[in-house]
Every structure is written in C-alpha cells, then in structure tokens.
Scaffold this motif. Sequence first.
Motif, mmCIF file in Angstrom:
data_model
loop_
_atom_site.group_PDB
_atom_site.id
_atom_site.type_symbol
_atom_site.label_atom_id
_atom_site.label_comp_id
_atom_site.label_asym_id
_atom_site.label_seq_id
_atom_site.Cartn_x
_atom_site.Cartn_y
_atom_site.Cartn_z
ATOM 1 N N THR A 44 98.670 -8.966 -72.135
ATOM 2 C CA THR A 44 99.689 -9.941 -71.741
ATOM 3 C C THR A 44 101.086 -9.385 -72.007
ATOM 4 N N LEU A 45 101.267 -8.759 -73.166
ATOM 5 C CA LEU A 45 102.572 -8.196 -73.509
ATOM 6 C C LEU A 45 102.920 -7.014 -72.623
ATOM 7 N N ILE A 46 101.936 -6.186 -72.306
ATOM 8 C CA ILE A 46 102.185 -5.062 -71.389
ATOM 9 C C ILE A 46 102.640 -5.602 -70.035
ATOM 10 N N LYS A 47 101.969 -6.618 -69.552
ATOM 11 C CA LYS A 47 102.325 -7.201 -68.253
ATOM 12 C C LYS A 47 103.728 -7.813 -68.288
ATOM 13 N N ARG A 48 104.118 -8.393 -69.416
ATOM 14 C CA ARG A 48 105.483 -8.919 -69.544
ATOM 15 C C ARG A 48 106.505 -7.788 -69.502
ATOM 16 N N CYS A 49 106.174 -6.661 -70.139
ATOM 17 C CA CYS A 49 107.067 -5.493 -70.108
ATOM 18 C C CYS A 49 107.185 -4.944 -68.687
ATOM 19 N N ILE A 50 106.086 -4.973 -67.944
ATOM 20 C CA ILE A 50 106.107 -4.530 -66.547
ATOM 21 C C ILE A 50 107.001 -5.457 -65.732
ATOM 22 N N LYS A 52 109.456 -7.229 -66.693
ATOM 23 C CA LYS A 52 110.862 -7.063 -67.087
ATOM 24 C C LYS A 52 111.436 -5.717 -66.647
ATOM 25 N N GLY A 53 110.592 -4.860 -66.084
ATOM 26 C CA GLY A 53 111.070 -3.564 -65.612
ATOM 27 C C GLY A 53 111.155 -2.498 -66.689
ATOM 28 N N ALA A 54 110.514 -2.733 -67.820
ATOM 29 C CA ALA A 54 110.541 -1.774 -68.922
ATOM 30 C C ALA A 54 109.404 -0.757 -68.826
ATOM 31 N N VAL A 55 108.336 -1.143 -68.122
ATOM 32 C CA VAL A 55 107.131 -0.317 -68.032
ATOM 33 C C VAL A 55 106.661 -0.265 -66.590
ATOM 34 N N GLU A 56 106.132 0.880 -66.221
ATOM 35 C CA GLU A 56 105.510 1.062 -64.907
ATOM 36 C C GLU A 56 104.012 1.223 -65.114
ATOM 37 N N ARG A 57 103.230 0.536 -64.286
ATOM 38 C CA ARG A 57 101.765 0.660 -64.321
ATOM 39 C C ARG A 57 101.346 1.701 -63.295
ATOM 40 N N ILE A 58 100.569 2.667 -63.759
ATOM 41 C CA ILE A 58 100.100 3.741 -62.884
ATOM 42 C C ILE A 58 98.579 3.699 -62.841
ATOM 43 N N GLU A 59 98.043 3.720 -61.650
ATOM 44 C CA GLU A 59 96.588 3.747 -61.467
ATOM 45 C C GLU A 59 96.160 5.153 -61.083
ATOM 46 N N PRO A 60 94.941 5.549 -61.379
ATOM 47 C CA PRO A 60 93.880 4.750 -62.004
ATOM 48 C C PRO A 60 94.068 4.647 -63.521
ATOM 49 N N PHE A 62 95.118 2.214 -65.496
ATOM 50 C CA PHE A 62 96.169 1.386 -66.085
ATOM 51 C C PHE A 62 96.968 2.189 -67.110
ATOM 52 N N VAL A 63 97.541 3.289 -66.651
ATOM 53 C CA VAL A 63 98.420 4.114 -67.483
ATOM 54 C C VAL A 63 99.797 3.458 -67.515
ATOM 55 N N CYS A 64 100.436 3.482 -68.675
ATOM 56 C CA CYS A 64 101.744 2.855 -68.857
ATOM 57 C C CYS A 64 102.817 3.913 -69.083
ATOM 58 N N ARG A 65 103.866 3.836 -68.282
ATOM 59 C CA ARG A 65 105.007 4.754 -68.404
ATOM 60 C C ARG A 65 106.257 3.936 -68.684
ATOM 61 N N ALA A 66 106.986 4.331 -69.711
ATOM 62 C CA ALA A 66 108.240 3.648 -70.049
ATOM 63 C C ALA A 66 109.283 3.932 -68.981
ATOM 64 N N LEU A 67 109.959 2.902 -68.528
ATOM 65 C CA LEU A 67 111.056 3.041 -67.577
ATOM 66 C C LEU A 67 112.414 2.952 -68.260
ATOM 67 N N ILE A 68 112.400 2.598 -69.537
ATOM 68 C CA ILE A 68 113.607 2.578 -70.346
ATOM 69 C C ILE A 68 113.326 3.390 -71.609
ATOM 70 N N SER A 69 114.342 4.033 -72.114
ATOM 71 C CA SER A 69 114.151 4.878 -73.294
ATOM 72 C C SER A 69 114.377 4.085 -74.577
ATOM 73 N N ARG A 70 113.811 4.609 -75.634
ATOM 74 C CA ARG A 70 114.008 4.019 -76.957
ATOM 75 C C ARG A 70 115.508 4.031 -77.290
ATOM 76 N N ASP A 71 116.171 5.124 -76.942
ATOM 77 C CA ASP A 71 117.601 5.262 -77.204
ATOM 78 C C ASP A 71 118.401 4.153 -76.514
ATOM 79 N N GLU A 72 118.079 3.859 -75.250
ATOM 80 C CA GLU A 72 118.769 2.783 -74.523
ATOM 81 C C GLU A 72 118.603 1.448 -75.232
ATOM 82 N N VAL A 73 117.372 1.162 -75.637
ATOM 83 C CA VAL A 73 117.075 -0.113 -76.294
ATOM 84 C C VAL A 73 117.789 -0.200 -77.639
ATOM 85 N N GLN A 74 117.789 0.909 -78.384
ATOM 86 C CA GLN A 74 118.472 0.913 -79.680
ATOM 87 C C GLN A 74 119.976 0.707 -79.523
ATOM 88 N N LYS A 75 120.568 1.371 -78.543
ATOM 89 C CA LYS A 75 122.012 1.222 -78.321
ATOM 90 C C LYS A 75 122.364 -0.215 -77.936
#
Length: 121
Positions: A44-50, A52-60, A62-75
Amino acid sequence: MKTKLVDSELKVMNVIWDEGEPTAKHISDVLNKSLGWNINTTYTLIKRCIKKGAVERIEPNFVCRALISRDEVQKEATAELVEKIFNGSADKLFAALLNSDTLTDGEIERLKKLVRDLDGD
C-alpha cells in the motif's frame, strides 16, 4: 520537487535508496524484518509513493525505482523545518544543533569542516 512524503513512505524510500532497484517483495521483506510490517502495508505504501511520483514501477517482478533522490527529500525537509520551526533562519537551526548535547565529537568536527569548506579556508 514538492513531493510530500509521510514517515511511513520515507521508510519505503529509504529501502529503495539503499538497495538501488529492489522488488516490492524485497522491500516488504526488509520492512517486515525491521519494523514488523506485513506485506499488504508495505505494498500500500509503495503504491502511494508511485501515485505521488516518487517511485516508478517496472515490470516484470514489480521492481521499484526511485524518481526522487534522498538528497532532494532531505533538502526540502530541511527547508520546511527551517521555515516552520526557525522562522526561516538557518543560522538558528545550526545554533540549535551546536547547542545540542546529542552531538558526538565526530559530528562536531564534521560540522566545523563543513563551515570551513563553505568559507573557503
């Protein structure tokens, strides 16, 4: 960026940032082991991140790729903290950190080095 993530979503993001491009199952396993979360909670949380545009779902798989960096979020979170708690004054945040009893000698030295590096010494 302006992707507002809540604490539970940040826990998911931390696994993704640490692991690179993990599967949703792997994220679930990590968070189950560290926090006791069940698979449904994590998905559920992964889907919420998707959403919000923070994560991309890649098939096959259900691989998760961050679309925002930790640095961006920290700043962004730091800027929000400075604005909300310190009335926009970063030096007051820094002073609060320096007056904290929780800083180790190593952390104090790293802060001093950051200031020296900014100062160009």
